[in-house]
Design a protein around this motif. Structure first.
Motif, PDB file in Angstrom:
ATOM      1  N   HIS A  75      25.678 -10.594  31.220  1.00 41.01           N
ATOM      2  CA  HIS A  75      25.301 -11.035  32.563  1.00 41.01           C
ATOM      3  C   HIS A  75      24.372 -10.015  33.201  1.00 41.01           C
ATOM      4  O   HIS A  75      24.458  -9.723  34.373  1.00 41.01           O
ATOM      5  CB  HIS A  75      26.568 -11.225  33.404  1.00 41.01           C
ATOM      6  N   TYR A  76      23.519  -9.412  32.363  1.00 45.59           N
ATOM      7  CA  TYR A  76      22.661  -8.336  32.865  1.00 45.59           C
ATOM      8  C   TYR A  76      21.339  -8.882  33.398  1.00 45.59           C
ATOM      9  O   TYR A  76      20.813  -9.864  32.898  1.00 45.59           O
ATOM     10  CB  TYR A  76      22.358  -7.325  31.753  1.00 45.59           C
ATOM     11  N   ASP A  77      20.798  -8.177  34.394  1.00 43.12           N
ATOM     12  CA  ASP A  77      19.497  -8.558  34.950  1.00 43.12           C
ATOM     13  C   ASP A  77      18.406  -8.449  33.895  1.00 43.12           C
ATOM     14  O   ASP A  77      17.448  -9.214  33.885  1.00 43.12           O
ATOM     15  CB  ASP A  77      19.145  -7.659  36.147  1.00 43.12           C
ATOM     16  N   ALA A  94      37.828  -5.896  24.061  1.00 42.00           N
ATOM     17  CA  ALA A  94      37.117  -6.229  22.806  1.00 42.00           C
ATOM     18  C   ALA A  94      36.524  -4.985  22.133  1.00 42.00           C
ATOM     19  O   ALA A  94      36.525  -4.885  20.907  1.00 42.00           O
ATOM     20  CB  ALA A  94      36.014  -7.238  23.098  1.00 42.00           C
ATOM     21  N   TYR A  95      36.019  -4.027  22.930  1.00 44.24           N
ATOM     22  CA  TYR A  95      35.396  -2.841  22.327  1.00 44.24           C
ATOM     23  C   TYR A  95      36.418  -2.011  21.549  1.00 44.24           C
ATOM     24  O   TYR A  95      36.116  -1.495  20.481  1.00 44.24           O
ATOM     25  CB  TYR A  95      34.750  -1.958  23.407  1.00 44.24           C
ATOM     26  N   ASN A  96      37.625  -1.867  22.135  1.00 50.69           N
ATOM     27  CA  ASN A  96      38.661  -1.100  21.428  1.00 50.69           C
ATOM     28  C   ASN A  96      39.238  -1.879  20.255  1.00 50.69           C
ATOM     29  O   ASN A  96      39.590  -1.290  19.237  1.00 50.69           O
ATOM     30  CB  ASN A  96      39.774  -0.675  22.401  1.00 50.69           C
ATOM     31  N   SER A 136      28.418   3.957  24.567  1.00 54.75           N
ATOM     32  CA  SER A 136      27.325   4.865  24.910  1.00 54.75           C
ATOM     33  C   SER A 136      26.573   4.473  26.183  1.00 54.75           C
ATOM     34  O   SER A 136      26.276   5.319  27.028  1.00 54.75           O
ATOM     35  CB  SER A 136      26.344   4.920  23.734  1.00 54.75           C
ATOM     36  N   TYR A 137      26.267   3.189  26.353  1.00 55.93           N
ATOM     37  CA  TYR A 137      25.332   2.817  27.426  1.00 55.93           C
ATOM     38  C   TYR A 137      25.880   3.036  28.827  1.00 55.93           C
ATOM     39  O   TYR A 137      25.112   3.197  29.774  1.00 55.93           O
ATOM     40  CB  TYR A 137      24.859   1.366  27.277  1.00 55.93           C
ATOM     41  N   TYR A 138      27.221   3.080  28.959  1.00 55.19           N
ATOM     42  CA  TYR A 138      27.776   3.264  30.301  1.00 55.19           C
ATOM     43  C   TYR A 138      27.352   4.587  30.923  1.00 55.19           C
ATOM     44  O   TYR A 138      27.150   4.678  32.134  1.00 55.19           O
ATOM     45  CB  TYR A 138      29.300   3.146  30.281  1.00 55.19           C
ATOM     46  N   LEU A 139      27.217   5.613  30.074  1.00 54.21           N
ATOM     47  CA  LEU A 139      26.795   6.916  30.595  1.00 54.21           C
ATOM     48  C   LEU A 139      25.337   6.846  31.058  1.00 54.21           C
ATOM     49  O   LEU A 139      24.984   7.412  32.091  1.00 54.21           O
ATOM     50  CB  LEU A 139      26.983   7.991  29.514  1.00 54.21           C
TER      51      LEU A 139
HETATM   52 FE   FE2 Z   1      30.056  -3.462  28.331  1.00 55.40          FE
END
Ligand code: FE2
Length: 336
Positions: free
Chosen positions: A30-32, A160-162, A216-219
């Protein structure tokens, strides 16, 4: 003249309509950055992108219920687990495209052409350099060492990531060792799992914990958020790529598959080709700080500053296959 132009554009519109010039996307993302890319695709091709966003599980069950009547052409998820699930439930169809073969390395696409990665993310460690000596870190198992008791943090195992991370650990090490990993990890938790990945990074910065497992991308997102507190936090913490001497850091993907009954299959192929093109990959890398899948494209500046690293290249279907087992083992090991 005006009349002629109007007639022309009417004809043009009819041609577009007659050739079914649209593509229907079911997306978990749901990213711009995605919306901007869909708009660019529309401008370039005249193919209209109709977007429906929801949780991956909801989109998969919607596809299943709709069956042959589904308007969906493409399913996009933000992890391999749900994409694999859609493939296993026979909701996707295999396609082949020379462009996609060129844009995406083979370990990042399904061997049957049923899904294609569009971005990559590494599940890595973010730590407080004042309290953690990175020389003591190694693979994911290193977080179970007694010296890290009360220092480790990550979100729930139901995320889901974990699930995919644990699935990859099972695929590499088998069930027994993976259960030991879960028990050791839980034993070292600084607190019961809560919140999303950014909350784990914030907890490391506040001293509630010392090391977190996050995407990674959250940082990158925090460092460029415009939020003063988050930007400061992103400067204080450090990144560690796990498993560099063994399997490589766990890689998850956002990926796209063409649905089994896609009414606009050719347009759907064109859209995935566009999303993996150098142009679109550059925008995805800059917009959401993910790693591009197209090897010709470089990650964003801050992401590149963390350095190059060894990635786990295990076929992602092997990871997807272990997702259910991962849920079982997480529950057995009491990872909430
Ligand atoms: Fe995410």
């Amino acid at each position: 003249m005006v009349k002629k132009l109007a007639l022309c554009s009417l004809l043009f519109a009819n041609i577009l309509f007659a050739s079914g010039s649209e593509v229907n996307v079911y997306s978990q993302r749901h990213y711009d950055s995605d919306k901007a890319l869909f708009k660019k695709f529309e401008e370039k091709t005249g193919i209209k992108v109709n977007l429906i966003t929801a949780k991956a599980e909801e989109l998969v069950s919607r596809l299943s219920i709709e069956g042959a009547n589904s308007p969906s052409d493409i399913l996009i998820t933000a992890d391999i687990g749900n994409l694999y699930e859609a493939k296993e439930r026979d909701l996707l169809q295999g396609v082949s495209s020379k462009v996609l073969e060129k844009n995406i390395p083979s370990h990042l696409r399904d061997e049957d052409g049923k899904w294609f990665a569009i971005t990559k993310r590494a599940r890595l460690f973010v730590y407080n350099p004042k309290t953690i000596n990175p020389a003591h870190l190694d693979d994911y198992f290193s977080l179970t060492k007694p010296e890290f008791k009360g220092k480790v943090i990550t979100r729930s195992s139901t995320n889901a990531y974990n699930k995919s991370l644990l699935a990859s650990i099972i695929a590499h090490n088998g069930e027994e060792k993976s259960l030991e990993f879960v028990k050791g990890l839980v034993n070292n938790f600084a607190r019961d799992p809560k919140g999303a990945d950014k909350d784990q990074i914030r907890a490391v910065a506040s001293g509630e914990a010392d090391i977190a497992i996050v995407n990674s991308y959250y940082l990158g997102v925090m460092a460029n958020s415009g939020d003063k507190v988050d930007e400061e936090i992103a400067k204080e913490v450090k990144v560690f790529f796990p498993a560099q001497k063994t399997t490589g850091a766990h890689i998850n993907i956002s990926g796209a598959g063409i649905t089994k009954f896609a009414p606009n299959k050719e347009n759907a192929i064109k859209l995935i080709e566009f999303l993996t093109s150098e142009e679109a990959q550059g925008q995805l890398a800059q917009g959401n700080y993910e790693y591009p899948v197209n090897p010709k494209v470089k990650p964003a500046g801050i992401v590149a500053s963390w350095g190059e690293f060894k990635e786990d290249t295990i076929p992602l279907n092997e990871v997807g296959k272990q997702t259910r087992k991962a849920v079982e083992i997480a529950t057995k090991g009491n990872w909430k």
